[in-house]
Design a protein around this motif. Structure first.
Motif, PDB file in Angstrom:
ATOM      1  N   HIS A  46       0.880  -1.184   0.000  1.00  0.00           N
ATOM      2  CA  HIS A  46       0.000   0.000   0.000  1.00  0.00           C
ATOM      3  C   HIS A  46       0.917   1.233   0.000  1.00  0.00           C
ATOM      4  O   HIS A  46       1.401   1.662   1.051  1.00  0.00           O
ATOM      5  CB  HIS A  46      -0.915   0.003   1.223  1.00  0.00           C
ATOM      6  CG  HIS A  46      -1.968  -1.068   1.189  1.00  0.00           C
ATOM      7  ND1 HIS A  46      -3.265  -0.832   0.780  1.00  0.00           N
ATOM      8  CD2 HIS A  46      -1.903  -2.385   1.473  1.00  0.00           C
ATOM      9  CE1 HIS A  46      -3.961  -1.958   0.832  1.00  0.00           C
ATOM     10  NE2 HIS A  46      -3.147  -2.916   1.252  1.00  0.00           N
ATOM     11  N   TYR A  51      -6.925  -2.751  11.615  1.00  0.00           N
ATOM     12  CA  TYR A  51      -5.879  -3.462  12.373  1.00  0.00           C
ATOM     13  C   TYR A  51      -4.573  -2.666  12.479  1.00  0.00           C
ATOM     14  O   TYR A  51      -3.709  -2.982  13.285  1.00  0.00           O
ATOM     15  CB  TYR A  51      -5.602  -4.855  11.789  1.00  0.00           C
ATOM     16  CG  TYR A  51      -5.036  -4.878  10.384  1.00  0.00           C
ATOM     17  CD1 TYR A  51      -3.708  -4.519  10.134  1.00  0.00           C
ATOM     18  CD2 TYR A  51      -5.816  -5.255   9.306  1.00  0.00           C
ATOM     19  CE1 TYR A  51      -3.191  -4.529   8.840  1.00  0.00           C
ATOM     20  CE2 TYR A  51      -5.313  -5.276   8.018  1.00  0.00           C
ATOM     21  CZ  TYR A  51      -3.993  -4.913   7.792  1.00  0.00           C
ATOM     22  OH  TYR A  51      -3.501  -4.912   6.517  1.00  0.00           O
ATOM     23  N   PHE A  87      -4.869 -14.101   9.958  1.00  0.00           N
ATOM     24  CA  PHE A  87      -5.787 -14.815   9.072  1.00  0.00           C
ATOM     25  C   PHE A  87      -6.642 -15.746   9.942  1.00  0.00           C
ATOM     26  O   PHE A  87      -6.367 -15.949  11.138  1.00  0.00           O
ATOM     27  CB  PHE A  87      -4.994 -15.591   8.013  1.00  0.00           C
ATOM     28  CG  PHE A  87      -4.257 -14.685   7.039  1.00  0.00           C
ATOM     29  CD1 PHE A  87      -4.954 -14.016   6.041  1.00  0.00           C
ATOM     30  CD2 PHE A  87      -2.887 -14.491   7.124  1.00  0.00           C
ATOM     31  CE1 PHE A  87      -4.303 -13.176   5.142  1.00  0.00           C
ATOM     32  CE2 PHE A  87      -2.220 -13.654   6.239  1.00  0.00           C
ATOM     33  CZ  PHE A  87      -2.922 -12.994   5.245  1.00  0.00           C
ATOM     34  N   MET A 127     -10.070  -7.949   5.174  1.00  0.00           N
ATOM     35  CA  MET A 127      -9.916  -7.122   6.382  1.00  0.00           C
ATOM     36  C   MET A 127     -10.168  -5.637   6.104  1.00  0.00           C
ATOM     37  O   MET A 127      -9.588  -4.774   6.767  1.00  0.00           O
ATOM     38  CB  MET A 127      -8.497  -7.302   6.945  1.00  0.00           C
ATOM     39  CG  MET A 127      -8.111  -8.738   7.219  1.00  0.00           C
ATOM     40  SD  MET A 127      -6.379  -8.872   7.706  1.00  0.00           S
ATOM     41  CE  MET A 127      -6.122 -10.651   7.533  1.00  0.00           C
ATOM     42  N   HIS A 161       0.989 -12.910   3.618  1.00  0.00           N
ATOM     43  CA  HIS A 161       0.767 -11.638   2.907  1.00  0.00           C
ATOM     44  C   HIS A 161       1.555 -11.593   1.594  1.00  0.00           C
ATOM     45  O   HIS A 161       1.078 -11.045   0.598  1.00  0.00           O
ATOM     46  CB  HIS A 161       1.133 -10.477   3.825  1.00  0.00           C
ATOM     47  CG  HIS A 161       0.775  -9.126   3.270  1.00  0.00           C
ATOM     48  ND1 HIS A 161      -0.511  -8.793   2.865  1.00  0.00           N
ATOM     49  CD2 HIS A 161       1.531  -8.017   3.029  1.00  0.00           C
ATOM     50  CE1 HIS A 161      -0.523  -7.543   2.411  1.00  0.00           C
ATOM     51  NE2 HIS A 161       0.705  -7.054   2.488  1.00  0.00           N
TER      52      HIS A 161
END
Ligand SMILES: O=P(O)(O)O[C@@H]1C[C@H](O)[C@@H](CO)O1
Length: 295
Positions: A66, A90, A202, A221, A259
């Motif tokens: 990101h 989160y 997860f 999420m 991830h």
């Protein structure tokens, strides 16, 4: 909600005013890029881009995949603003911070929000690399009161008790499927229900089985708070989940998700997602019912 968590209408307006003072673009469409899908922003023409750290009031991205940039530009004749990097609960952001950009987009004159995300599949028919058009969502944090609309209602954005039925626009979903057929990728696509969980871990196998039994097709999420805030302020919404992994539902299964694997599938399918979004934006009609669009 603690008062220090509140964000006033003026706070959103200040960020919107700052952006309008820095770019001539007046976006009609906003796109939030999910994990590994940030390349969508690179296709915009005549770009103006801003690091989140330079935008007054903007939260900061902390997740790998990101980038943390807001990109304005043109796509197929429509003016767009694209978030290369979103905010997740989160990461420790309040839900109002997580959804801060959505209200700023409203004030910029945006009328349609595209949300994309990476998600794990629970439905047997959804494989890694498939693309799910979001038909509806289950907002698990929202069901227990973790909802960005909790706290005093800002009537300038929308009503105290907004309806959420039909929050994923049906016409855009149909058009997306038609475009997928024309692009020859309909085999990768189906509609389904997305569920948001808090993360960052997860799911356990027991949680995965529970979600499956509840009728959830894909789990992730993010997304639900953004869509709730967008629907509250009258934005039209279209959502896509890129299926990056199958959620492990069996104690016999030794697979596990990570991830890096999620980002890798994002890279592999980036071109298809990009094509779909580009065509859809090009072909959809803009209603111009956002009165702020005069800016
Ligand atoms: O921003 P999205 O929802 O695409 O990110 C998903 C959920 C987690 O943030 C991360 C897990 O790999 O990808």
């Amino acid at each position: 909600m603690h008062s220090k968590d509140q964000i006033s209408h003026d706070d959103y307006q200040k960020t919107a005013d700052w952006l309008m003072s820095q770019t001539k673009h007046r976006p009609q469409v906003a796109i939030i890029c999910g994990s590994g899908l940030g390349m969508l922003a690179d296709t915009l023409k005549c770009q103006d881009s801003f690091a989140y750290s330079d935008i007054p009031g903007f939260p900061q991205s902390t997740v790998q995949g990101h980038a943390g940039r807001l990109v304005f530009g043109e796509l197929k004749g429509k003016t767009c603003v694209c978030m290369q990097g979103r905010f997740h609960m989160y990461e420790g952001h309040s839900l109002l911070k997580t959804t801060f950009p959505v209200r700023v987009f409203k004030l910029l004159g945006v009328e349609t929000l595209f949300v994309t995300n990476a998600a794990g599949s629970l439905a047997d028919g959804l494989q890694p690399g498939d693309i799910m058009i979001i038909k509806d969502h289950v907002n698990f944090p929202g069901l227990v009161g973790l909802n960005p609309l909790c706290g005093p209602n800002d009537d300038k954005f929308g009503p105290r008790f907004p309806a959420m039925s039909g929050c994923y626009d049906k016409n855009l979903r149909c058009l997306a499927m038609e475009i997928a057929k024309q692009l020859g990728v309909a085999g990768l696509m189906q509609e389904g229900v997305y569920a948001m969980v808090g993360g960052p871990n997860f799911e356990t196998i027991a949680e995965a089985r529970l979600l499956h039994r509840l009728g959830v097709d894909a789990v992730g999420m993010s997304t639900a708070p953004e869509v709730v805030v967008a629907t509250h302020c009258g934005l039209r919404v279209f959502g896509l989940s890129l299926i990056t992994n199958k959620v492990v539902k069996s104690y016999e299964d030794s697979d596990s998700v990570n991830h890096e694997g999620v980002l890798e599938v994002g890279r592999l399918r980036s071109h298809t997602v990009q094509q779909l979004v580009t065509e859809l934006i090009g072909r959809m009609e803009i209603n111009n019912n956002n009165t702020n669009n005069a800016a």
